[in-house]
Design a protein around this motif. Structure first.
Motif, PDB file in Angstrom:
ATOM      1  N   VAL A  54      16.404  20.054 133.582  1.00 54.04           N
ATOM      2  CA  VAL A  54      16.810  21.309 132.918  1.00 54.04           C
ATOM      3  C   VAL A  54      15.678  22.308 133.143  1.00 54.04           C
ATOM      4  CG1 VAL A  54      17.512  22.421 130.772  1.00 54.04           C
ATOM      5  CG2 VAL A  54      18.131  20.014 131.182  1.00 54.04           C
ATOM      6  N   LYS A  55      15.962  23.262 134.007  1.00 55.17           N
ATOM      7  CA  LYS A  55      14.914  24.184 134.461  1.00 55.17           C
ATOM      8  C   LYS A  55      14.475  25.156 133.369  1.00 55.17           C
ATOM      9  CE  LYS A  55      14.424  27.904 137.909  1.00 55.17           C
ATOM     10  NZ  LYS A  55      15.103  28.558 139.058  1.00 55.17           N
ATOM     11  N   GLY A  56      13.167  25.360 133.270  1.00 48.40           N
ATOM     12  CA  GLY A  56      12.634  26.365 132.363  1.00 48.40           C
ATOM     13  C   GLY A  56      11.654  27.257 133.105  1.00 48.40           C
ATOM     14  N   GLN A  57      11.912  28.562 133.094  1.00 41.64           N
ATOM     15  CA  GLN A  57      10.954  29.505 133.676  1.00 41.64           C
ATOM     16  C   GLN A  57      10.062  30.019 132.548  1.00 41.64           C
ATOM     17  OE1 GLN A  57      12.358  32.242 136.732  1.00 41.64           O
ATOM     18  NE2 GLN A  57      14.425  31.353 136.581  1.00 41.64           N
ATOM     19  N   VAL A  58       8.771  30.111 132.852  1.00 42.21           N
ATOM     20  CA  VAL A  58       7.771  30.450 131.830  1.00 42.21           C
ATOM     21  C   VAL A  58       6.784  31.449 132.435  1.00 42.21           C
ATOM     22  CG1 VAL A  58       5.864  29.477 130.463  1.00 42.21           C
ATOM     23  CG2 VAL A  58       8.002  28.198 130.675  1.00 42.21           C
ATOM     24  N   LEU A  59       6.357  32.421 131.631  1.00 43.05           N
ATOM     25  CA  LEU A  59       5.380  33.413 132.089  1.00 43.05           C
ATOM     26  C   LEU A  59       4.060  33.217 131.344  1.00 43.05           C
ATOM     27  CD1 LEU A  59       7.649  36.584 131.674  1.00 43.05           C
ATOM     28  CD2 LEU A  59       7.623  34.937 133.579  1.00 43.05           C
ATOM     29  N   ARG A  60       2.982  33.568 132.012  1.00 42.67           N
ATOM     30  CA  ARG A  60       1.689  33.585 131.328  1.00 42.67           C
ATOM     31  C   ARG A  60       1.092  34.978 131.478  1.00 42.67           C
ATOM     32  NH1 ARG A  60       2.536  28.157 131.792  1.00 42.67           N
ATOM     33  NH2 ARG A  60       1.465  26.874 130.237  1.00 42.67           N
ATOM     34  N   LEU A  61       0.705  35.560 130.353  1.00 45.43           N
ATOM     35  CA  LEU A  61       0.058  36.865 130.346  1.00 45.43           C
ATOM     36  C   LEU A  61      -1.336  36.680 129.761  1.00 45.43           C
ATOM     37  CD1 LEU A  61       3.306  37.229 129.433  1.00 45.43           C
ATOM     38  CD2 LEU A  61       2.674  39.604 129.660  1.00 45.43           C
ATOM     39  N   THR A  62      -2.136  37.723 129.877  1.00 39.45           N
ATOM     40  CA  THR A  62      -3.492  37.642 129.322  1.00 39.45           C
ATOM     41  C   THR A  62      -3.696  38.794 128.349  1.00 39.45           C
ATOM     42  OG1 THR A  62      -4.275  36.664 131.386  1.00 39.45           O
ATOM     43  CG2 THR A  62      -5.955  37.572 129.916  1.00 39.45           C
ATOM     44  N   VAL A  63      -4.196  38.458 127.178  1.00 38.38           N
ATOM     45  CA  VAL A  63      -4.479  39.495 126.178  1.00 38.38           C
ATOM     46  C   VAL A  63      -5.941  39.919 126.347  1.00 38.38           C
ATOM     47  CG1 VAL A  63      -4.594  40.035 123.728  1.00 38.38           C
ATOM     48  CG2 VAL A  63      -2.813  38.464 124.578  1.00 38.38           C
ATOM     49  N   PRO A  64      -6.197  41.152 126.807  1.00 38.58           N
ATOM     50  CA  PRO A  64      -7.594  41.586 126.934  1.00 38.58           C
ATOM     51  C   PRO A  64      -8.261  41.609 125.555  1.00 38.58           C
ATOM     52  CG  PRO A  64      -6.091  43.094 128.065  1.00 38.58           C
ATOM     53  CD  PRO A  64      -5.247  42.178 127.247  1.00 38.58           C
ATOM     54  N   ALA A  65      -9.572  41.399 125.539  1.00 37.24           N
ATOM     55  CA  ALA A  65     -10.298  41.286 124.266  1.00 37.24           C
ATOM     56  C   ALA A  65     -10.047  42.495 123.363  1.00 37.24           C
ATOM     57  CB  ALA A  65     -11.785  41.117 124.554  1.00 37.24           C
ATOM     58  N   ARG A  66      -9.838  43.679 123.969  1.00 34.84           N
ATOM     59  CA  ARG A  66      -9.689  44.868 123.124  1.00 34.84           C
ATOM     60  C   ARG A  66      -8.369  44.866 122.337  1.00 34.84           C
ATOM     61  NH1 ARG A  66      -8.576  46.299 128.271  1.00 34.84           N
ATOM     62  NH2 ARG A  66      -6.718  47.535 128.715  1.00 34.84           N
ATOM     63  N   TYR A  67      -7.399  44.057 122.756  1.00 34.13           N
ATOM     64  CA  TYR A  67      -6.120  43.972 122.027  1.00 34.13           C
ATOM     65  C   TYR A  67      -6.086  42.809 121.041  1.00 34.13           C
ATOM     66  CZ  TYR A  67      -4.005  47.128 125.509  1.00 34.13           C
ATOM     67  OH  TYR A  67      -3.692  48.186 126.305  1.00 34.13           O
ATOM     68  N   ALA A  68      -7.103  41.958 121.049  1.00 37.62           N
ATOM     69  CA  ALA A  68      -7.041  40.739 120.226  1.00 37.62           C
ATOM     70  C   ALA A  68      -7.257  41.082 118.745  1.00 37.62           C
ATOM     71  CB  ALA A  68      -8.102  39.751 120.711  1.00 37.62           C
ATOM     72  N   PRO A  69      -6.638  40.369 117.811  1.00 31.07           N
ATOM     73  CA  PRO A  69      -5.625  39.358 118.071  1.00 31.07           C
ATOM     74  C   PRO A  69      -4.265  40.028 118.251  1.00 31.07           C
ATOM     75  CG  PRO A  69      -6.039  39.463 115.718  1.00 31.07           C
ATOM     76  CD  PRO A  69      -6.896  40.513 116.361  1.00 31.07           C
ATOM     77  N   PHE A  70      -3.653  39.805 119.391  1.00 30.13           N
ATOM     78  CA  PHE A  70      -2.357  40.420 119.688  1.00 30.13           C
ATOM     79  C   PHE A  70      -1.294  39.798 118.777  1.00 30.13           C
ATOM     80  CE2 PHE A  70       1.399  40.903 122.445  1.00 30.13           C
ATOM     81  CZ  PHE A  70       1.303  42.250 122.734  1.00 30.13           C
ATOM     82  N   LEU A  71      -1.254  38.479 118.754  1.00 31.11           N
ATOM     83  CA  LEU A  71      -0.430  37.721 117.807  1.00 31.11           C
ATOM     84  C   LEU A  71      -1.321  36.634 117.231  1.00 31.11           C
ATOM     85  CD1 LEU A  71       2.846  37.181 119.903  1.00 31.11           C
ATOM     86  CD2 LEU A  71       2.528  38.828 118.051  1.00 31.11           C
ATOM     87  N   SER A  72      -1.111  36.292 115.960  1.00 27.88           N
ATOM     88  CA  SER A  72      -1.997  35.284 115.368  1.00 27.88           C
ATOM     89  C   SER A  72      -1.335  33.922 115.264  1.00 27.88           C
ATOM     90  CB  SER A  72      -2.456  35.732 113.987  1.00 27.88           C
ATOM     91  OG  SER A  72      -1.332  35.839 113.128  1.00 27.88           O
ATOM     92  N   ARG A  73      -0.045  33.841 115.568  1.00 25.86           N
ATOM     93  CA  ARG A  73       0.696  32.569 115.504  1.00 25.86           C
ATOM     94  C   ARG A  73       1.802  32.621 116.551  1.00 25.86           C
ATOM     95  NH1 ARG A  73       1.485  33.068 109.839  1.00 25.86           N
ATOM     96  NH2 ARG A  73       0.029  34.789 110.185  1.00 25.86           N
TER      97      ARG A  73
END
Ligand code: GLY
Length: 388
Positions: A231-250
């Motif tokens: 069962v195929k799953g496509q997944v992306l990886r992004l990077t949160v630059p330090a200036r945006y952190a914490p972008f999401l906390s959970r």
């Protein structure tokens, strides 16, 4: 000619399920070998690593829920033991999960899920849209409500896989870095395997743990071939630059247009966005459509995502089973055991799978918690469907 036993246990497949089986078997004193051209590879290289027993609950999967919860409870000790044994940081993050609704239909769906969670005795709190945004300010203003589940955590599956390879090496597991071409059956029992280069390996117990490939091993008699499919799953990886952190906390997740979307933020700054669910055989192409849909839905949920660098796109294959639950333990062919079919829950079920398989390999018995997951349940279903 009989195969010479080269180990007590031969594990075919070196993904996280095969590795944890081998590690636990070796810890119990069994001479164990793993057959895989690239140990630590497989679906774990793509998976987001949500430990989501509560937010991934589905109707009709209450039996699976019991196993999922048993594994979730083991995670703190399992992660601590694995880190202690290897020195690896697993990216285990006890951050909780927020499942949100974007429109009235999603809200109705989440209300149903909440009722099911409550009936199942699970901890989950209903929040208004405003309360959701207070927890996660990057959420879209239109979010209509959500479920706060503080017990659903995450781990980095790539780190988990690397740590399990090291743990196996330190426990004396032997690696054969090759494909198992064929199961060897002698005198009506599994006796080992033959590698692609013709090398024969023998063992009195063989564990087939090859993920979505488990149903394709030559030499396995039809009646014990596991009914797993990719069962195929496509997944992306992004990077949160330090200036945006914490972008999401959970972890933040939602059902958008019927598809499951999740955003998993790591402390390293990696943000994993998944996943498609496609029945396309062995295809692992990353498609423009898959990437578009994930980004479109993620943007609806968290508009600021379009500012982030997109660092990786990848597709993996979940080992799906007919009832979405794993196949664990002995088959009708003496000497052949299964540890496969974990579908959406492979990372979550890693600790309990290792314990269950080590128990069976040393005692010959499935522990009570694993009895519903015997591979024999599918043979029983086939028999009852036969005309009398
Ligand atoms: N458990 C997440 C997935 O399978 O996509």
């Amino acid at each position: 000619m009989s195969s010479t036993h080269t180990s007590d246990v031969l594990v075919l497949g070196g993904g996280i399920i095969g590795l944890v089986t081998a590690w636990r078997a070796a810890q119990r004193g069994l001479a164990t070998a793993v057959v895989d051209p690239e140990p630590g590879g497989g679906a774990a290289q793509v998976a987001a690593g949500m430990l989501a027993a509560v937010t991934e609950l589905h109707y009709g999967e209450q039996t699976l829920l019991g196993l999922n919860l048993a594994s979730a409870r083991r995670y703190p000790d399992f992660a601590a033991e694995l880190t202690e044994a290897t020195g690896h940081d697993l990216g285990y993050r006890r951050c909780g999960t927020l499942a949100v609704a974007l429109d009235a239909d999603d809200r109705a769906h989440l209300r149903e899920l909440h009722a099911l969670q409550r009936r199942s005795g699970l901890e989950s709190e209903w929040l208004s849209g405003r309360e959701c945004r207070k927890l996660e300010p990057m959420l879209a203003p239109g979010v209509r409500g959500g479920l706060r589940v503080d017990g659903d955590h995450q781990i980095d599956p790539r780190r988990l896989a690397a740590a399990l390879v090291t743990a196996c090496e330190r426990a004396g597991v032997v690696f054969h870095r090759a494909w198992a071409e064929r199961l060897t059956v002698e005198r009506d029992r599994a006796a080992g395997c033959v590698l692609a280069d013709g090398t024969a390996l023998g063992a009195p117990q063989v564990v087939l743990a090859a993920g979505s490939l488990s149903g394709r091993l030559a030499g396995v008699p039809d009646e014990v071939l596991p009914p797993v499919r990719p069962v195929k799953g496509q997944v992306l990886r992004l990077t949160v630059p330090a200036r945006y952190a914490p972008f999401l906390s959970r972890t933040v997740r939602a059902v958008v247009r019927g598809g499951h979307l999740y955003l998993v933020p790591r402390l390293s700054g990696e943000l994993v966005v998944g996943a498609t669910s496609e029945e396309l055989g062995w295809d692992t192409t990353v498609t423009a459509g898959g990437v578009y849909e994930l980004l479109r839905d993620a943007h609806e949920l968290v508009p600021g995502i379009t500012e982030l660098p997109l660092t990786e796109t990848r597709a993996g294959l979940r080992p799906g089973s007919p009832d979405n639950a794993p196949l664990l333990g002995p088959t009708a062919l003496p000497g052949l055991l299964l540890a496969t079919g974990h579908h959406r829950n492979g990372v979550l079920l890693t600790p309990v799978t290792g314990d269950v398989l080590a128990h069976v390999l040393t005692t010959g018995q499935l522990p009570d918690e694993a009895r519903p997951f015997t591979p024999r349940r599918f043979r029983a279903a086939v028999r009852t469907e036969q005309p009398v």
